[in-house]
Structures are given as structure tokens and as C-alpha cells.
Scaffold this motif. Structure first.
Motif, PDB file in Angstrom:
ATOM      1  N   GLY A  47      26.008 -26.586  29.121  1.00  0.00           N
ATOM      2  CA  GLY A  47      24.596 -26.540  29.441  1.00  0.00           C
ATOM      3  C   GLY A  47      23.756 -26.377  28.185  1.00  0.00           C
ATOM      4  N   LYS A  48      22.455 -26.604  28.325  1.00  0.00           N
ATOM      5  CA  LYS A  48      21.540 -26.510  27.187  1.00  0.00           C
ATOM      6  C   LYS A  48      20.650 -25.293  27.318  1.00  0.00           C
ATOM      7  CE  LYS A  48      19.580 -30.564  27.626  1.00  0.00           C
ATOM      8  NZ  LYS A  48      18.655 -31.682  27.260  1.00  0.00           N
ATOM      9  N   LYS A  49      20.157 -24.873  26.195  1.00  0.00           N
ATOM     10  CA  LYS A  49      19.124 -23.845  26.144  1.00  0.00           C
ATOM     11  C   LYS A  49      17.920 -24.490  25.482  1.00  0.00           C
ATOM     12  CE  LYS A  49      18.200 -19.054  24.824  1.00  0.00           C
ATOM     13  NZ  LYS A  49      18.723 -17.831  24.150  1.00  0.00           N
ATOM     14  N   GLY A  50      16.966 -24.891  26.307  1.00  0.00           N
ATOM     15  CA  GLY A  50      15.871 -25.678  25.768  1.00  0.00           C
ATOM     16  C   GLY A  50      16.417 -27.014  25.295  1.00  0.00           C
ATOM     17  N   PRO A  51      16.060 -27.463  24.085  1.00  0.00           N
ATOM     18  CA  PRO A  51      16.571 -28.738  23.578  1.00  0.00           C
ATOM     19  C   PRO A  51      17.848 -28.583  22.756  1.00  0.00           C
ATOM     20  CG  PRO A  51      14.839 -27.961  22.137  1.00  0.00           C
ATOM     21  CD  PRO A  51      14.981 -26.927  23.227  1.00  0.00           C
ATOM     22  N   PHE A  52      18.586 -27.450  22.920  1.00  0.00           N
ATOM     23  CA  PHE A  52      19.743 -27.181  22.075  1.00  0.00           C
ATOM     24  C   PHE A  52      21.023 -27.026  22.892  1.00  0.00           C
ATOM     25  CE2 PHE A  52      16.232 -25.750  19.442  1.00  0.00           C
ATOM     26  CZ  PHE A  52      16.597 -26.191  18.173  1.00  0.00           C
ATOM     27  N   TYR A  53      22.127 -27.531  22.300  1.00  0.00           N
ATOM     28  CA  TYR A  53      23.473 -27.220  22.748  1.00  0.00           C
ATOM     29  C   TYR A  53      24.068 -26.218  21.765  1.00  0.00           C
ATOM     30  CZ  TYR A  53      23.746 -31.303  25.897  1.00  0.00           C
ATOM     31  OH  TYR A  53      23.546 -32.209  26.900  1.00  0.00           O
ATOM     32  N   LYS A  54      24.918 -25.327  22.288  1.00  0.00           N
ATOM     33  CA  LYS A  54      25.708 -24.496  21.390  1.00  0.00           C
ATOM     34  C   LYS A  54      26.888 -25.332  20.929  1.00  0.00           C
ATOM     35  CE  LYS A  54      26.070 -20.060  21.924  1.00  0.00           C
ATOM     36  NZ  LYS A  54      26.425 -18.694  22.402  1.00  0.00           N
ATOM     37  N   ILE A  55      27.222 -25.264  19.631  1.00  0.00           N
ATOM     38  CA  ILE A  55      28.285 -26.098  19.066  1.00  0.00           C
ATOM     39  C   ILE A  55      29.264 -25.227  18.295  1.00  0.00           C
ATOM     40  CG2 ILE A  55      26.866 -26.602  17.028  1.00  0.00           C
ATOM     41  CD1 ILE A  55      28.306 -29.322  16.853  1.00  0.00           C
ATOM     42  N   ARG A  56      30.552 -25.552  18.438  1.00  0.00           N
ATOM     43  CA  ARG A  56      31.612 -24.829  17.718  1.00  0.00           C
ATOM     44  C   ARG A  56      31.985 -25.646  16.486  1.00  0.00           C
ATOM     45  NH1 ARG A  56      37.404 -24.788  18.022  1.00  0.00           N
ATOM     46  NH2 ARG A  56      38.311 -22.722  17.651  1.00  0.00           N
ATOM     47  N   LEU A  57      31.601 -25.143  15.289  1.00  0.00           N
ATOM     48  CA  LEU A  57      31.894 -25.857  14.048  1.00  0.00           C
ATOM     49  C   LEU A  57      33.351 -25.701  13.644  1.00  0.00           C
ATOM     50  CD1 LEU A  57      28.724 -25.056  11.890  1.00  0.00           C
ATOM     51  CD2 LEU A  57      29.254 -27.159  13.124  1.00  0.00           C
ATOM     52  N   LYS A  58      33.867 -24.478  13.745  1.00  0.00           N
ATOM     53  CA  LYS A  58      35.255 -24.172  13.422  1.00  0.00           C
ATOM     54  C   LYS A  58      35.579 -22.849  14.103  1.00  0.00           C
ATOM     55  CE  LYS A  58      33.999 -22.034   9.013  1.00  0.00           C
ATOM     56  NZ  LYS A  58      34.198 -22.064   7.542  1.00  0.00           N
ATOM     57  N   PRO A  59      36.835 -22.487  14.168  1.00  0.00           N
ATOM     58  CA  PRO A  59      37.173 -21.225  14.837  1.00  0.00           C
ATOM     59  C   PRO A  59      36.361 -20.059  14.275  1.00  0.00           C
ATOM     60  CG  PRO A  59      39.168 -22.470  14.387  1.00  0.00           C
ATOM     61  CD  PRO A  59      38.041 -23.207  13.719  1.00  0.00           C
ATOM     62  N   GLY A  60      35.654 -19.374  15.172  1.00  0.00           N
ATOM     63  CA  GLY A  60      34.872 -18.221  14.774  1.00  0.00           C
ATOM     64  C   GLY A  60      33.473 -18.538  14.294  1.00  0.00           C
ATOM     65  N   THR A  61      33.103 -19.828  14.220  1.00  0.00           N
ATOM     66  CA  THR A  61      31.774 -20.208  13.751  1.00  0.00           C
ATOM     67  C   THR A  61      31.096 -21.108  14.769  1.00  0.00           C
ATOM     68  OG1 THR A  61      32.507 -20.127  11.452  1.00  0.00           O
ATOM     69  CG2 THR A  61      30.443 -21.278  11.895  1.00  0.00           C
ATOM     70  N   VAL A  62      29.983 -20.618  15.335  1.00  0.00           N
ATOM     71  CA  VAL A  62      29.223 -21.407  16.292  1.00  0.00           C
ATOM     72  C   VAL A  62      27.771 -21.462  15.843  1.00  0.00           C
ATOM     73  CG1 VAL A  62      30.713 -20.868  18.246  1.00  0.00           C
ATOM     74  CG2 VAL A  62      28.749 -19.402  17.742  1.00  0.00           C
ATOM     75  N   GLY A  63      27.062 -22.459  16.302  1.00  0.00           N
ATOM     76  CA  GLY A  63      25.654 -22.607  15.990  1.00  0.00           C
ATOM     77  C   GLY A  63      24.974 -23.382  17.098  1.00  0.00           C
ATOM     78  N   TRP A  64      23.796 -23.911  16.800  1.00  0.00           N
ATOM     79  CA  TRP A  64      23.005 -24.645  17.784  1.00  0.00           C
ATOM     80  C   TRP A  64      22.593 -25.985  17.185  1.00  0.00           C
ATOM     81  CZ3 TRP A  64      22.189 -22.576  22.648  1.00  0.00           C
ATOM     82  CH2 TRP A  64      22.543 -21.226  22.800  1.00  0.00           C
ATOM     83  N   ILE A  65      22.699 -27.043  18.002  1.00  0.00           N
ATOM     84  CA  ILE A  65      22.380 -28.391  17.548  1.00  0.00           C
ATOM     85  C   ILE A  65      21.445 -29.053  18.562  1.00  0.00           C
ATOM     86  CG2 ILE A  65      24.388 -29.466  18.656  1.00  0.00           C
ATOM     87  CD1 ILE A  65      24.591 -31.315  16.171  1.00  0.00           C
ATOM     88  N   ALA A  66      20.505 -29.835  18.052  1.00  0.00           N
ATOM     89  CA  ALA A  66      19.530 -30.488  18.928  1.00  0.00           C
ATOM     90  C   ALA A  66      20.215 -31.525  19.814  1.00  0.00           C
ATOM     91  CB  ALA A  66      18.447 -31.147  18.091  1.00  0.00           C
ATOM     92  N   ASP A  67      19.738 -31.677  21.065  1.00  0.00           N
ATOM     93  CA  ASP A  67      20.357 -32.617  21.999  1.00  0.00           C
ATOM     94  C   ASP A  67      20.203 -34.064  21.565  1.00  0.00           C
ATOM     95  OD1 ASP A  67      17.651 -32.891  22.443  1.00  0.00           O
ATOM     96  OD2 ASP A  67      17.711 -32.229  24.536  1.00  0.00           O
ATOM     97  N   THR A  68      19.251 -34.330  20.651  1.00  0.00           N
ATOM     98  CA  THR A  68      19.081 -35.709  20.175  1.00  0.00           C
ATOM     99  C   THR A  68      20.148 -36.101  19.155  1.00  0.00           C
ATOM    100  OG1 THR A  68      17.525 -34.885  18.502  1.00  0.00           O
ATOM    101  CG2 THR A  68      16.590 -35.707  20.562  1.00  0.00           C
ATOM    102  N   ASP A  69      20.913 -35.104  18.675  1.00  0.00           N
ATOM    103  CA  ASP A  69      21.927 -35.388  17.652  1.00  0.00           C
ATOM    104  C   ASP A  69      23.327 -35.524  18.227  1.00  0.00           C
ATOM    105  OD1 ASP A  69      20.158 -35.417  15.479  1.00  0.00           O
ATOM    106  OD2 ASP A  69      20.229 -33.234  15.281  1.00  0.00           O
ATOM    107  N   VAL A  70      23.492 -35.264  19.515  1.00  0.00           N
ATOM    108  CA  VAL A  70      24.822 -35.339  20.120  1.00  0.00           C
ATOM    109  C   VAL A  70      24.776 -36.168  21.403  1.00  0.00           C
ATOM    110  CG1 VAL A  70      25.593 -33.129  19.169  1.00  0.00           C
ATOM    111  CG2 VAL A  70      24.471 -33.182  21.399  1.00  0.00           C
ATOM    112  N   LYS A  71      25.973 -36.671  21.787  1.00  0.00           N
ATOM    113  CA  LYS A  71      26.130 -37.396  23.052  1.00  0.00           C
ATOM    114  C   LYS A  71      27.383 -36.862  23.725  1.00  0.00           C
ATOM    115  CE  LYS A  71      26.423 -42.057  25.005  1.00  0.00           C
ATOM    116  NZ  LYS A  71      26.453 -43.513  24.709  1.00  0.00           N
ATOM    117  N   PRO A  72      27.244 -36.189  24.876  1.00  0.00           N
ATOM    118  CA  PRO A  72      28.430 -35.638  25.551  1.00  0.00           C
ATOM    119  C   PRO A  72      29.491 -36.714  25.769  1.00  0.00           C
ATOM    120  CG  PRO A  72      26.434 -34.793  26.562  1.00  0.00           C
ATOM    121  CD  PRO A  72      26.001 -35.861  25.607  1.00  0.00           C
ATOM    122  N   GLY A  73      30.751 -36.324  25.571  1.00  0.00           N
ATOM    123  CA  GLY A  73      31.851 -37.249  25.703  1.00  0.00           C
ATOM    124  C   GLY A  73      32.322 -37.732  24.340  1.00  0.00           C
TER     125      GLY A  73
END
Length: 268
Positions: A47-73
Motif C-alpha cells: 500500500g501507499k502513504k500519500g504518493p509514496f511506497y516504502k522500499i527495501r534497499l537492502k537488509p535493514g535499510t528501508v526508505g520511501w520512493i515516489a509512486d511515479t518512479d516504480v511500477k508494481p510487478g
């Protein structure tokens, strides 16, 4: 400890924009903690929070990325097409940026006409004399920083005519003057300005004199060296890369005298 993105709450997604930014929080003003490449696959929240998805960069590191920069799947993302650049015509080419006149620096030749005065042969003597030399002026000429300065090295390859008038004999020699002024250019326009300034000066002179003494002629060398201050005020104009300046100067050393100068300089 459970992963920040549990399997039930996450999905795979493909990055669709190269250099997409990952933020520390769900806010475009938040610090950027990294960037990701186009075509890479990461785990994001379902799910999204506003225009952001939570993203897992590497184990133990997460951040937020705009929905315009990703495509589910998981998708195959083609490389962006490179557009062929059409040569610009002369009319379409942007004009080169030109610094304002006061922000440019110049070097060139100068001619000064000085009413030189000194205490000699029992009194104060004065004579208009011509000096040739070089001039440097502008920002960052001798010092780094936003300091507008002017430097002059001028030389007269002769002795003042009053020596010949007093002794009745020829006289030779030279005068060398060096000065350095801190200047204020104001008001200033794109290609014109006025300026004023002051600073230290140094003079060295050497005259070879013939002085009659009864039936004899005495030859001696008159050497003088002094320091003082100089003040100036002038006008400047620019024509493309060439600067033209006219100024008046007042010298204050062992004696006081004035002069006028004209200069042509090329920017560098």
C-alpha cells in the motif's frame, strides 16, 4: 526480528526512472538516502502513504520512493531512446554569457600625464611628464575574493626639464612609479561604470646631472626613493572584450602632485 516489509505486506516492483531518489521519510523535503537504477527490482509496500511506497534497499535499510518512479510487478524496462540532436543554426545558438563590466578583469597599457613635483636644487620644482606602463584591474587580479583592485607600473625615461633650465646643461635619467589601489566601482552598468579608490604607492628616480662650478662641470647622480599614497577617480567603458578608462590621480608622498591617465585593456 521481522523484516520492515513482511511478505504479507510487500510486493515486487520495478524501477522505471533512472536515478530515482529514495527518501528517509514520506516527504519530498526529507533527506535523500540513496538512488536506484532504472530496471532494478526491489521489494515495496503493498500500500501507499500519500504518493509514496516504502522500499527495501537492502537488509535493514528501508526508505520511501515516489509512486511515479516504480511500477508494481517485475517488468522488462527498455532503455530510454536517445534522441538525435539536430545541429543548431547560428540564429538558434544561445549567445555566450558575458560577465558584467565591473565583474571582469583586464590588463593592458596605460599612458599617464603627471605634473611631477619634487624638492630639489633649493626649492620645489614641477614639470608635466609623460609615463608609459602596464595596468591590471578587476576582481581576483592579485588577491582572491570579491576585492576590486588596480595595479600600475609606469615609467618615464627622462629627467624633468627644470634640471636643464636651472643648470643650463643636459640631464638624463628616469622615474619609476608603482601603485596599488583598492577601488569601488559605482554606479556600474553592463558596459560602463565610474570608480574611485586609494592605496599605497612607491617611487624611485635617478637623474644624471651636470652642474657648472666656475670653470669646471661637476657630474653627479641624484637618486631618490619614497613611498606614499595615491587617490583616483575615473570612468570606464567596455567594447566587446576591450576596456577603455580615463582617470585622474592625486599623489601624496614627500611632495604632492596630480596626473591624468588613459588606458586600454583586454579581459583575461
Amino acid at each position: 526480528m521481522a523484516s520492515p516489509l513482511a511478505h504479507a505486506q510487500s510486493q515486487q516492483a520495478t524501477i522505471v526512472n533512472d536515478g530515482a531518489m529514495v527518501y528517509q521519510n514520506d516527504d519530498f523535503d526529507a533527506p535523500v538516502i540513496g538512488t536506484v537504477k532504472r530496471g532494478a527490482v526491489y521489494s515495496i509496500s503493498s500500500g501507499k502513504k500519500g504518493p509514496f511506497y516504502k522500499i527495501r534497499l537492502k537488509p535493514g535499510t528501508v526508505g520511501w520512493i515516489a509512486d511515479t518512479d516504480v511500477k508494481p510487478g517485475v517488468h522488462r524496462v527498455a532503455a530510454p531512446k536517445k534522441e538525435k540532436m539536430k545541429p543548431l543554426s547560428d540564429a538558434e545558438k544561445p549567445e555566450p554569457k558575458v560577465k558584467p563590466f565591473f565583474a571582469s578583469r583586464f590588463r593592458g597599457i596605460t599612458y599617464d600625464h603627471i605634473y611631477f613635483t619634487e624638492e630639489t636644487i633649493g626649492g620645489s620644482q614641477s614639470e608635466y611628464m609623460g609615463f608609459l606602463g602596464v595596468k591590471f584591474y578587476g576582481f581576483n587580479t592579485l588577491f582572491d575574493g570579491e576585492i576590486y583592485t588596480e595595479s600600475n607600473l609606469i615609467f618615464s625615461p627622462s629627467a624633468p626639464k627644470y634640471y636643464e633650465d636651472i643648470t643650463g646643461r643636459s640631464a638624463g635619467g628616469f622615474i619609476f612609479i608603482a601603485d596599488f589601489l583598492f577601488q569601488t566601482p559605482t554606479p556600474r552598468g553592463k558596459n560602463a561604470m565610474t570608480y574611485y579608490g586609494f592605496g599605497p604607492m612607491f617611487r624611485y628616480s635617478q637623474f644624471n646631472l651636470e652642474v657648472p662650478d666656475g670653470t669646471r662641470t661637476l657630474n653627479y647622480s641624484a637618486v631618490d626613493m619614497t613611498v606614499g599614497a595615491v587617490f583616483n577617480f575615473g570612468l570606464g567603458f567596455r567594447i566587446q572584450r576591450v576596456s577603455l578608462r580615463l582617470d585622474a590621480k592625486y599623489y601624496w608622498e614627500r611632495t604632492q602632485y596630480y596626473g591624468f591617465g588613459a588606458n586600454a585593456g583586454l579581459d583575461f
